[in-house]
Design a protein around this motif. Sequence first.
Motif, PDB file in Angstrom:
ATOM      1  N   UNK A  81       9.290  32.492  15.162  1.00 13.28           N
ATOM      2  CA  UNK A  81       8.076  33.127  15.741  1.00 13.28           C
ATOM      3  C   UNK A  81       7.336  32.138  16.618  1.00 13.28           C
ATOM      4  N   UNK A  82       7.219  30.902  16.125  1.00 14.70           N
ATOM      5  CA  UNK A  82       6.502  29.876  16.884  1.00 14.70           C
ATOM      6  C   UNK A  82       7.222  29.582  18.199  1.00 14.70           C
ATOM      7  N   UNK A  83       8.570  29.515  18.141  1.00 12.24           N
ATOM      8  CA  UNK A  83       9.339  29.248  19.366  1.00 12.24           C
ATOM      9  C   UNK A  83       9.251  30.421  20.329  1.00 12.24           C
ATOM     10  N   UNK A  84       9.335  31.662  19.787  1.00 15.31           N
ATOM     11  CA  UNK A  84       9.309  32.839  20.668  1.00 15.31           C
ATOM     12  C   UNK A  84       7.960  32.975  21.371  1.00 15.31           C
ATOM     13  N   UNK A  85       6.862  32.748  20.674  1.00 18.05           N
ATOM     14  CA  UNK A  85       5.532  32.907  21.276  1.00 18.05           C
ATOM     15  C   UNK A  85       5.171  31.727  22.169  1.00 18.05           C
ATOM     16  N   UNK A  86       5.706  30.571  21.837  1.00 14.30           N
ATOM     17  CA  UNK A  86       5.479  29.401  22.689  1.00 14.30           C
ATOM     18  C   UNK A  86       3.990  29.118  22.898  1.00 14.30           C
ATOM     19  N   UNK A  87       3.581  29.037  24.184  1.00 16.06           N
ATOM     20  CA  UNK A  87       2.197  28.719  24.537  1.00 16.06           C
ATOM     21  C   UNK A  87       1.241  29.872  24.258  1.00 16.06           C
ATOM     22  N   UNK A  88       1.804  31.079  24.029  1.00 15.33           N
ATOM     23  CA  UNK A  88       0.941  32.231  23.769  1.00 15.33           C
ATOM     24  C   UNK A  88       0.313  32.178  22.371  1.00 15.33           C
ATOM     25  N   UNK A  89       0.858  31.329  21.538  1.00 18.00           N
ATOM     26  CA  UNK A  89       0.386  31.268  20.151  1.00 18.00           C
ATOM     27  C   UNK A  89      -0.900  30.449  20.095  1.00 18.00           C
ATOM     28  N   UNK A  90      -1.996  31.032  19.615  1.00 21.66           N
ATOM     29  CA  UNK A  90      -3.270  30.293  19.501  1.00 21.66           C
ATOM     30  C   UNK A  90      -3.135  29.128  18.525  1.00 21.66           C
ATOM     31  N   UNK A  91      -3.901  28.072  18.723  1.00 16.89           N
ATOM     32  CA  UNK A  91      -3.825  26.896  17.824  1.00 16.89           C
ATOM     33  C   UNK A  91      -4.081  27.263  16.355  1.00 16.89           C
ATOM     34  N   UNK A  92      -5.005  28.183  16.113  1.00 13.22           N
ATOM     35  CA  UNK A  92      -5.271  28.558  14.731  1.00 13.22           C
ATOM     36  C   UNK A  92      -4.035  29.172  14.079  1.00 13.22           C
ATOM     37  N   UNK A  93      -3.365  30.059  14.823  1.00 14.81           N
ATOM     38  CA  UNK A  93      -2.164  30.689  14.283  1.00 14.81           C
ATOM     39  C   UNK A  93      -1.029  29.671  14.106  1.00 14.81           C
ATOM     40  N   UNK A  94      -0.946  28.711  15.025  1.00 15.90           N
ATOM     41  CA  UNK A  94       0.072  27.680  14.886  1.00 15.90           C
ATOM     42  C   UNK A  94      -0.171  26.851  13.617  1.00 15.90           C
ATOM     43  N   UNK A  95      -1.432  26.527  13.383  1.00 19.18           N
ATOM     44  CA  UNK A  95      -1.764  25.770  12.180  1.00 19.18           C
ATOM     45  C   UNK A  95      -1.472  26.592  10.913  1.00 19.18           C
ATOM     46  N   UNK A  96      -1.732  27.916  11.027  1.00 15.94           N
ATOM     47  CA  UNK A  96      -1.439  28.783   9.876  1.00 15.94           C
ATOM     48  C   UNK A  96       0.070  28.853   9.598  1.00 15.94           C
ATOM     49  N   UNK A  97       0.878  28.872  10.664  1.00 10.51           N
ATOM     50  CA  UNK A  97       2.333  28.862  10.462  1.00 10.51           C
ATOM     51  C   UNK A  97       2.788  27.543   9.840  1.00 10.51           C
ATOM     52  N   UNK A  98       2.183  26.428  10.310  1.00 11.20           N
ATOM     53  CA  UNK A  98       2.512  25.135   9.696  1.00 11.20           C
ATOM     54  C   UNK A  98       2.125  25.120   8.219  1.00 11.20           C
TER      55      UNK A  98
END
Length: 695
Positions: free
Chosen positions: A504-521
């Motif tokens: 999901x993180x790779x597919x969304x790339x730059x479209x992923x908000x930092x908050x969501x990226x941190x939540x995935x981590x």
Amino acid sequence: MSGFWNTLFSAGQFIPHGHCYLWKSSLVWLHLTSDSLIALAYYSIPLSILYLVKKRRDLPFNWIFLLFCAFIVACGTTHLMDVWTLWHPTYWLSGVIKAGTAGVSLLTAVELIPIVPKALALPSPAQLEQANQQLQNEIAERVKVEEQLKQYQSQLEQRVAERTAELEASKESLRELFEREQQAKAEIQLYTERLTLALEAAKMGSWDWDLQKNEVFWSPYHEQMFGYEPGTSQRTYANWKNRVHPEDLERVEATIQESIATGQDYNCEYRLLLPNGELRWVNGFGRVNYDGEGHPIGMIGMVIDITHSKLAQEALRQSEETARQQLAEIEAIYATAPIGLCILDTDYNYVRVNESLAQINGIPVEAHLGHTVREILPELGEFQEPIFKQVVQSGEPVFNVEVHGVTPAQPDVERDWIVNYYPLKKADQQVIGISITAQEITERKLAEKELKKRAEELIRLNTTLAHTMTLLKTRNQELDQFAYVVSHDLKAPLRAIAQLSEWIEEDLGEQLPPDNREQLNLLRRRVYRLEGLVNGLLEYSRVGRTEVLIETVVVEDLLREVIDSLAPEASFRINIDSDMPTLKTKKILLNQVFSNLISNGIKHHDRPDGQMRISVEERPDMYEFAVTDDGPGILPQYHQKIFQIFQTLKSRDEQENTGIGLSIVKKIIEGEGGTIWIESQEQQGTTFRFTWPKS
């Protein structure tokens, strides 16, 4: 059919197993190396087992070892398939091989269950040794009697020589003896039988025949008597059969089978033909044992070498004149024999009684003479009269009859005797009386009853133990299966969740908000933490339930291996004292203890430039190891909490930790007989001390 083979060797739409490991080279190599080494070990173990079975063909249940070989080879093949499926997803082939392994495993387990009680029922070396010692004691007593008889015979011969000289000097005495010849002729046969008894060898062997397994156990003297080298107590029916004289074999086997069929005691004389041509006479006696349903399960008995007795009988028949001259000396032997002796006429009246028998009955010798056995001993006489009748009518002796009862000497004490009955015959073979020998075996019978009682108690205890061990093994197998299923069913979805979050993180790339990226981590960290908990639980459950190889361990080398595998920061210093011991122990477990304690000190240190010292002190039976760091320390109220499973002093979001490591360490150390404790104060560092057995 071709479709089946295509499916079996086809990868289909499956993906290689390596995807489950995310193709991490270190993890792939770890599984590749482990499965390969396990397969190599599994293939080598059957070779050792086959070699053992080939060299020890006398092992009972040796076919179960072959089943174990098949089971181990099948297990090794499944591990090879695990290596193969890392890159080639032929899961149908892998499943078929595992199904075959399951079949062999189930067959081995089913076949093993009925073998365990039979193996436990085998007599132990200690039991056989005790029985043999008792027999040796009896043999020693009989040898002593034989030596006394030889001494008496020597005296007898000397006296005969003296009497012969006197007879030569006195023709008148010779004529008187000649005139008494006819009168003494009837008595000669009586004394001939007494001499036969006096010269009969007292040595005997014992045997135990398991009818269900067709296994025979002999005492050492039994082996020696039959011309075998002593030292192999377990013999076969064929070993016995090969030594029996061909002319006697059919008769003896018929007697044995009749005893098994009717339950009567087996009693038979026969000849042995040894490989060197030597001919021996033996007298065999046996008794059949039955199970609770009345089925014969075995026979036990004795065999006595009566060769000397047979030879003595032949010699005595050829030397009647010598026997007449020894009449007085034989009379003395009869009177002083250490066993009970008597002679009955054909009406079962006492004609002659020695002092030993009079003491057994508690009645003077003179009180016996002229009275029947029934008059002197009512109950014993009633029991023995059928035997008297048999001897008189058949003219054949009856050996080794066990008589049980009381006598006037001790009317309140039940006693046991071994009694032999010999017909006394005139020259025309007419039976004129019965010669009887009685040897008391009361103490031996009591000992046999006590031994049988103890044996039955031991069998019951062994049966209970076997049942408990089987139940425990089943529970452990169920626990292992449960742990495997839980591990597989939990870890596979966890890996999938982590992989999906990365995709999901790779597919969304730059479209992923930092908050969501941190939540995935955060999601992945929680997944890895849960996977660590599953692995920790499996490791904790296996502690103490698997056999671990004992090796010679150089502790200093072991510690350096552990530190190298943990790879701490270069600024973190770990010092090892130079007096580390070398001991024989379970290397894997000691490695696991040190690895957990050292990694715990590194992980929870508050500085990257920390220091740690590993030291040891020798105790009488233990080594006391200490792992000391200069970290933040632990408050006293938490000293016991840290050893409890899942307990941590920091939030798991603050520091990744399953809370299982120290509980595993405590379980390992206590399982090996040691203890572990902590010495620490806040901001003063921490010392973990534990004791480990020297051997």
